[in-house]
Design an enzyme around this catalytic site. Structure first.
Site, short mmCIF file in Angstrom:
data_model
loop_
_atom_site.label_atom_id
_atom_site.label_comp_id
_atom_site.label_asym_id
_atom_site.label_seq_id
_atom_site.Cartn_x
_atom_site.Cartn_y
_atom_site.Cartn_z
CB SER A 228 -0.97 -0.04 1.18
OG SER A 228 -1.98 0.92 1.05
CD GLU A 347 -5.58 -4.26 -3.88
OE1 GLU A 347 -5.52 -4.07 -2.65
OE2 GLU A 347 -4.59 -4.55 -4.58
CG HIS A 447 -5.59 -2.70 0.46
ND1 HIS A 447 -4.83 -2.44 -0.65
CD2 HIS A 447 -5.14 -1.85 1.43
CE1 HIS A 447 -3.96 -1.49 -0.38
NE2 HIS A 447 -4.12 -1.11 0.89
#
Length: 542
Positions: A228, A347, A447
Site C-alpha cells: 500500500s 482490494e 487489500h
C-alpha cells in the site's frame, strides 16, 4: 580564517556532546547499560551484541534468529521539524534493543507516536559471519499518514528461517511531519519539506548499507518491499536521485505512485493545514506542540473527486523529487532495477466491505453508490453495463467491489507495469486470487491480505488468513517468491509454474491461489473499460 578538518571535528564533537548532555538532563535518552549481560541459564541463549556507528546494541535471540528492535538511525526530529534529519547521537555503554521504538505522530492504533521516531528493526540469522545474505527492507503501509514497522505481521523471523536472509522494518516521518510542502513560503531550507519522510527512508537505507556486514548481510543486495503506502513510497524512491544505488530490487504490493503532488496543489494543502491549526507562518507551525500540529491531518481535502481527509504525500519539488515516478515514463535511474508489481483481486473489500449495505446493493441502488466510490469519472451506467456483459453472474454488490477495485486500486498498477514494459525494464506482475476463508469468505482477497502471506506470518494476530493448510500453502509460494527475487532478481522458484516477465503483448501475470498459475491479461476487459478515462493519481491536483 578557515577551520582545519581537526578543528571542525573537535567543534562537532563538542556540539554533539552538549546536545547529548541536554538530552540526558531532559530524560529523553533511552536507558543504557554498561553492565555485562546476564549469564544465560541452561535453556537461555546469550543475548546477541552488535556494534553500529553510534554505539553497541544488545538484542534478543528468538527461535534461532537474532533480533534488534528500536535501533536509532537518525536523531529526534522535533528540533528539525520540516527539515532533513540529522544522524542519531552516540551513546555510552550497551544500548538495549529489545523493544520497538516510537512510531511517527499519528492517530489510530499506532498513535499518538513521537517526533523522535527514526528507528528500525533487524532480524538476522547470524552476525559478522561474512554470510552476505540478501537484505529485505520493508516499508509499512498506511498511505503517507499512519503505520509503523512494529506490526506483528511484519515480524521477520519466518523469512529469516525460510530463506537465510536479513529482514529490516522501519519507522519514518508521516503526514504533516513528513510530507507538508512549505517550499512556497520563502525559506530555501524548506525546499524539500514535502519529501522529508522520503529522505528519512534514504537515511535508513544508508544505515542498512553501512552496517550490512555487521548483521550478516550483503550491502550490494538490498531489496525494498512494501505494501500500500509502502509500495507507493518505493515507487517514489525509484525517482529520487538521493536513493540511487541504495537498493537493487523492488517489490510492491497494492501500492503505486504514478505521479506526485504538483507544487501548487501541495502548497494549497499546506495553507489548508495551517488554517486548520491557526498558524499564520512556518514559525507558528514549528512552535506548535506535536499534538496540535497533528490536528491538521483532520482537515478535509480540496479534491472534487474524493471526499477524504487532507492528502499528504510526495511532492514534485524539483529538488528531492525532480520527476514524476512513472509519468510520462518510468524513472530512467531505476530502469535496471528488477521489480515486482502486485495487487489483490478484491482490494476495496478491505475498506468498503465494513458497511453491510454494500453487500445488499440492488441494481437500483448500485449506480449512486458506485458513483460516490469509484473515483473515476465514468458514467456508472457505462461501468455497470460493461460488468454485466463481462461477468453476467455477478450480483450488484460483486459489481460494486470489482469496479471500485479496478477504478481505484488497480489502475495505478497497470500504469506502472505498462511504463516499465515500454522501458524494457525487468518487471513481473502478480495478483492474489486466494481469498480469506474468514467471515464466510465475503472479503475475498482484500487489500493487505498478501502481507502475512509474503512474510509467512499467517499465525500472527491480525493475519485474517485463517490457520488452514491453504493459507500455509499460499504463504509458502509467496514468501519463497520474495526470497528467490531477493537472491536472484527473479521471483520464479520450483514451487511455481512458469512466471514470465510482464510484456505489453501478453501482460503475463502470476495468479497466486491454492494452485498458482500464470495468466495473460487477466481482467483484460476491465482494463479496457477504464482506459476510457485518464488515470489521475490521488493528490496530483487540488
Amino acid at each position: 580564517m578557515i577551520d582545519s578538518p581537526a578543528d571542525l571535528q573537535r567543534r562537532r564533537f563538542l556540539r554533539d556532546s552538549a546536545r547529548y548532555a541536554a538530552m540526558l538532563a531532559a530524560g529523553s535518552v533511552p536507558l543504557l547499560s554498561t553492565a555485562a549481560p546476564a549469564v544465560p541459564g541452561p535453556r537461555q541463549a546469550a543475548a546477541p551484541l552488535a556494534t553500529v556507528r553510534s554505539g553497541r546494541l544488545r538484542g534478543q535471540a528468538e527461535h534461532g534468529v537474532n533480533v534488534f528492535r528500536g535501533v536509532p538511525y537518525g536523531a529526534d526530529t522535533r528540533a528539525r521539524r520540516f527539515l532533513p534529519a540529522l544522524q542519531e547521537l552516540p551513546w555510552r555503554g550497551v544500548r538495549d534493543a529489545s523493544a520497538y521504538g516510537s512510531s511517527a505522530p499519528q492517530g489510530g492504533s499506532d498513535g499518538p507516536g513521537s517526533e523522535d521516531c527514526l528507528y528500525l528493526n533487524v532480524w538476522t540469522p547470524a552476525l559478522r559471519d561474512g554470510g552476505k545474505r540478501p537484505i529485505l527492507f520493508y516499508i509499512h503501509g498506511g498511505a503517507y499518514n499512519n503505520g509503523s514497522g512494529s506490526d506483528p505481521l511484519y515480524d521477520g523471523s519466518a523469512l529469516c528461517r525460510r530463506g537465510d536472509v536479513v529482514v529490516v522494518t522501519v519507522n519514518h516521518r508521516l503526514n504533516v511531519f513528513g510530507y507538508l510542502y512549505l517550499g512556497a513560503f520563502g525559506d530555501p531550507a524548506l525546499a524539500g519539506s514535502g519529501n522529508v519522510g522520503q529522505l528519512d527512508l534514504v537515511q535508513a537505507l544508508q544505515w542498512v548499507r553501512q552496517h550490512a556486514q555487521e548483521f550478516g548481510g550483503d550491502a550490494g543486495n538490498i531489496t525494498v518491499f512494501g505494501q500500500s503506502g509502502g509500495g507507493a513510497k518505493i515507487a517514489t524512491l525509484m525517482a529520487m536521485p538521493a536513493a540511487r544505488g541504495l537498493f537493487q530490487r523492488a517489490w510492491t504490493m497494492s501500492g503505486q505512485q504514478v505521479t506526485a503532488a504538483g507544487p501548487r496543489a501541495a502548497s494549497q494543502r499546506a495553507r489548508i493545514a495551517m488554517q486548520a491549526v491557526g498558524a499564520n507562518d512556518v514559525a507558528a507551525l514549528r512552535a506548535l506542540s506535536t499534538e496540535a500540529l497533528l490536528a491538521a491531518t483532520r482537515a478535509r481535502d480540496p479534491s472534487r473527486v474524493e471526499d477524504t481527509g487532507l492528502y499528504l504525500g510526495p511532492v514534485l519539488d524539483g529538488a528531492v523529487l525532480p520527476v514524476h515516478p512513472f509519468w510520462p515514463e518510468a524513472a530512467a535511474q531505476s530502469a535496471g532495477i528488477p521489480m515486482v508489481i502486485g495487487n489483490t483481486h478484491d482490494e476495496t473489500r478491505a475498506f468498503l466491505g465494513n458497511d453491510p449495505a454494500n453487500f445488499a446493493l440492488t441494481w437500483e441502488t448500485l449506480p449512486a453508490t458506485l458513483e460516490k466510490e469509484q473515483y473515476t469519472d465514468l458514467l456508472p451506467s457505462t461501468v455497470i453495463a460493461a460488468y454485466r456483459r463481462l461477468y453476467p453472474h455477478y450480483t450488484p454488490s460483486e459489481v460494486f467491489f470489482a469496479a471500485t477495485t479496478a477504478g481505484r486500486s488497480w489502475r495505478g498498477a497497470v500504469e506502472e507495469l505498462e511504463a516499465r514494459a515500454r522501458q524494457g525494464a525487468p518487471t513481473w506482475a502478480y495478483q492474489l486470487d486466494w481469498g480469506s476463508p474468514l467471515d464466510g469468505g465475503r472479503f475475498g482477497a482484500f487489500h493487505t491480505l498478501d502481507i502475512p502471506l509474503v512474510f509467512d506470518t499467517t499465525g500472527q494476530p491480525g493475519s485474517r488468513t485463517g490457520g488452514g493448510d491453504d493459507a500455509r500453502q499460499v504463504a509458502a509460494s509467496m514468501s519463497e517468491a520474495l526470497i528467490a527475487f531477493a537472491r536472484h532478481g527473479d521471483p520464479h522458484h520450483a514451487g511455481l509454474p512458469r512466471w514470465d516477465r510482464y510484456s505489453l503483448e501478453r501482460r503475463e501475470t502470476m495468479l497466486f491461489d491454492r494452485v498458482p498459475r500464470q495468466a495473460n491479461d487477466p481482467r483484460g476487459g476491465e482494463r479496457e473499460l477504464y482506459r476510457q478515462a485518464p488515470f489521475i493519481q490521488r493528490g496530483t491536483f487540488g
